[in-house]
Scaffold this active site. Sequence first.
Site: not given
Lengths: 333, 333, 333, 333
Positions: B97, B134, B161, B165, B187, B220, B227, B311-312
């Site tokens: 990334r 995400c 979150q 995830g 994260e 979390r 999220h 998020n997914t």
Amino acid sequence: MGQRFLQLLNGHPWFEVVEVMASDQSAGRSYAEAVGSRWKLTTAIPDSVASLRVKGPRAPLRAHLLFSALDASVAGGLEEEYARAGHLVSSNARNHRMNPLVPLVIPEVNRDHMELLERQAYSNGGGLVTNPNCSAIVIAMALAPLHHSFGIEAAIATTFQATSGAGYPGVPSLDILGNVIPFVSGEEPKIESETLKILGRLGPKGVEAADFPVSALCHRVPVIDGHLVALIVKLGRRATEKEILAAWRSFRPLRKLELPSAPLDPIDARTEDDRPQPRLDVDRAGGMGLTVGRLRRCPVLDWKFEALGHNTIRGAAGAAILNAEILVRDGRA
Amino acid sequence: MGQRFLQLLNGHPWFEVVEVMASDQSAGRSYAEAVGSRWKLTTAIPDSVASLRVKGPRAPLRAHLLFSALDASVAGGLEEEYARAGHLVSSNARNHRMNPLVPLVIPEVNRDHMELLERQAYSNGGGLVTNPNCSAIVIAMALAPLHHSFGIEAAIATTFQATSGAGYPGVPSLDILGNVIPFVSGEEPKIESETLKILGRLGPKGVEAADFPVSALCHRVPVIDGHLVALIVKLGRRATEKEILAAWRSFRPLRKLELPSAPLDPIDARTEDDRPQPRLDVDRAGGMGLTVGRLRRCPVLDWKFEALGHNTIRGAAGAAILNAEILVRDGRA
Amino acid sequence: MGQRFLQLLNGHPWFEVVEVMASDQSAGRSYAEAVGSRWKLTTAIPDSVASLRVKGPRAPLRAHLLFSALDASVAGGLEEEYARAGHLVSSNARNHRMNPLVPLVIPEVNRDHMELLERQAYSNGGGLVTNPNCSAIVIAMALAPLHHSFGIEAAIATTFQATSGAGYPGVPSLDILGNVIPFVSGEEPKIESETLKILGRLGPKGVEAADFPVSALCHRVPVIDGHLVALIVKLGRRATEKEILAAWRSFRPLRKLELPSAPLDPIDARTEDDRPQPRLDVDRAGGMGLTVGRLRRCPVLDWKFEALGHNTIRGAAGAAILNAEILVRDGRA
Amino acid sequence: MGQRFLQLLNGHPWFEVVEVMASDQSAGRSYAEAVGSRWKLTTAIPDSVASLRVKGPRAPLRAHLLFSALDASVAGGLEEEYARAGHLVSSNARNHRMNPLVPLVIPEVNRDHMELLERQAYSNGGGLVTNPNCSAIVIAMALAPLHHSFGIEAAIATTFQATSGAGYPGVPSLDILGNVIPFVSGEEPKIESETLKILGRLGPKGVEAADFPVSALCHRVPVIDGHLVALIVKLGRRATEKEILAAWRSFRPLRKLELPSAPLDPIDARTEDDRPQPRLDVDRAGGMGLTVGRLRRCPVLDWKFEALGHNTIRGAAGAAILNAEILVRDGRA
């Protein structure tokens, strides 16, 4: 909240519950009958309280010291009436918190604000003392040592609030199971104003609020007890991680007073990756201890960290009881 | 994450799943056998996929376009190998990334970064495209219209979150039932860097990251999907509430392209007190829509608000598929 | 489970933890290092244990009495080895529970089964004692007074089991958040056989199991601690509601023994509509108390009711400790 | 429940919502205003309904077919009044369910009971039809194929009920987060009586209930949607696992009728270890499908298994709509 008061006062070495006041519907019944299946604590109703006959609003009371868990819709007037009648009221209600002549106190932080009692208009030992909102207590306690040591120039608080803070029945399960609600009614302004009053100074006109911006973002999460707060601060002078941890860890202003409800270490500063957590840390020091952790630098302001406190003990009933204890120790009650 | 890819690609009007690659343990078995009871979506395994024989790592593949849900521990090398072999890889893995020559794209935000493909060293149609983390997707999408309209000078993101995830088995229930964990491994740096790359510009050496500080505080919470992010921004120029809402609501850069996975309204800006909420809003536009709300002034920076994304889907598999769709539309795949 | 043992043994008036044995990976490190962030109890690691050097499997141990929280994959052989070496092992593992010469004991129910120790082949004070599965304990304790007073002819148990029973990491959050899993691996046969052994009698060949059918239907629910069981029984003779409540309430066979971990009232029989509940009742008597309630007639068998016990205290570590206490009191340890 | 009706009727091929009736407080406002933030479904209020002016109780209505989601405190009288005025009322309220001349129908199970309409005293096309309680539907549907094929001699149902069944605000979060409540007010008698009426036969005096004992044990669990039921049955004749699975799988009595809300496979009989689960299976067939599984022999009765259905779709609004569809198909509406 009344339930927590009775639970925490059960077996208290200094205080004894001799009477209970509630609404007209409850008046005349025993406390056990009146509360019925709405008793939601994991300990039983204390025996000494269960059989007390509940009194109605404005009933004459014989104790000098009163603890108020009244609903804000009635607390304002009732508390004043009792203060006028010579009672010293330690209130958890929000109504008088921002009155400049009413102390809004966390004993470890601004015990000196209790002096305002001497300026109140009540006679015959009457007076009014308040403790902060359940989130504001967590925030103000975590910030106090930093403010004293380094000065705070700005603070941002994002809250993860437990549902017990909303009382019973409070938050419907359909709203919070597997969910987060990014809103707690009235909470953000309370945090933004109360925090500054607590960290303020006594002046000629009452408390002069601390002078820095506070921004609160409040959320309800599916947790029963324990408000977690993600905090970000801008400091007045440079501080190292070590200095900040030391400021928290040396923050023990009440230690020598031996107050029954004051923890030996009001703030536990942890250094693991993943603490504090509500489930694991909320009951530290009988729910009166604050836990902070995850201290790290912030690319926008200076430092970010997490703080956790028990919202119905340190953040409510326990706070009012500790306020009463310091009043006793300081000869005001 | 592979499961979401297969679910979302089932019945896709442009793409058909013709082969599945997984680890050596799974290789040789049908997909249904290989995934077994670890299939955790509420829809069944698509029939067309269930019987596909799973291929092992490095097996020759016949599709030109590959979707990668590989674990970061192996994605780095494998994705490069397939790109070298002439495949166009749309990856959800984190490995490439931040490579300045690899596009990190949200089509609505920085579709032009796909031009980097032409600068990559791969031949025969090979190439590497990534979608953000995400949380970073939610944050960058919510910020993009504000950055374009007003300029952003600082941003703070506190996340709530979901557990999906972390994959499966992922977060143990003992850690998250009735709890909040103030830590998601790796994260915060990802959010702080990826957001700026996405909002950056193409320059001679690749993407030049946007130049403002981003601070992330990750948590979390006991939510399955979605999220939620509490965001605070400092803007480059004054903006009214109305202007900000308009910036979000007019943000529909892909509308005319008729991409199968692109929502008509990528951002739904709501004005109720208590939205967005994961349980109620996460599935908007098939999980590809972002929902923002609770816009209000911030006493420390300028504005605060909440943003929510799946998020997914929008944050992972759907993001990679949308990247592939824009590549097709732009003639790159 | 080892964590609960250490927590409950901390400050125990009779026992002191002098050594800790674990896997080869942990051996040689201090207990605090070895357990690290996997310590998931709300109290801290006891100081006296934190610094103990962990021993590896088969290391010579100097205590006579051992508590075993070993995983079933290794407990079978290791426990026998230690028994052969002269140690008295109080085990929470399942391996030897159904061995007819190994006592499977709930002291309030079948203390006399401890006599089996005298028939075991171990010499030099060695021996093996087990406590039942966490669900079987709840069921057998609730049934015992009814079996003794009225005879039981059939019992059906539908469980609502907490996730802590599965250890750590145990149940993935994706499986249990907002969900129920109608399956707990291996649990139903354990309940169906262990309950009958506990309620059985000593005979010439060891324990002769009670002779009635037990049917178990096991479910995992999103609760941290506390197994709730919906029970239905067919009785050998007619009984009134009053007689059944009296059977439970008068069930206090250990009262005069003053065992540190034995509750004064092992069974609390409640008569409200909606109790017992895990959140409110699980910690009664330090987690060693059973709570029953909701007694009502059953149209199919005779009576139905609910029973609740703490699965890792009364149902595991506390059970093994109480077994050791009765062994001490009876002069066997 | 009214919300689910409107959601499911949105875009229905046969029915159109032309008017909405609610309490006097809501009357006169648009539906969107009246429901406000209490709309708790994940899809938006249908546009066609949002602007409908809400009518008050007893207002004249122009549709022949009415769906009733009225609260039981008012449904009894109001539904009769509308039936007398010539409306055909498909009700989800409990008031008239056990009236021997009112059909209590699950179309797949006892469609013939609709003949009772012809015996009701209403004229001008008026009539009253009901669907069962949300748990009773799951139980009766799962039992029906077994009753038809093998005869049932006894049934025991232990429920794991979702909170959406209690409406909004319904179950307080403090009661159910991380908890199980072994009580759902009024639920056990409803299940025990309604199940037998559904499985009964038309006789000269109305429905003659089936003649076997049913025992229900009801529990609320922290699940949003989906009632899971652990069932145990004693059968009239021997049956193998294969025969039982076949009885469920061949149960498709409405297949040729092409009713919009009837699933092709009303019952999905699964054979994995750990299904059905609310989170994974509740939405099968748009929430109208029942899922059974975990079939195994019972040491006390004959067989035990699990059944799951969506409590507000198959168990309430969808049930009433399917009843209306079968009335249309059979020429009664």
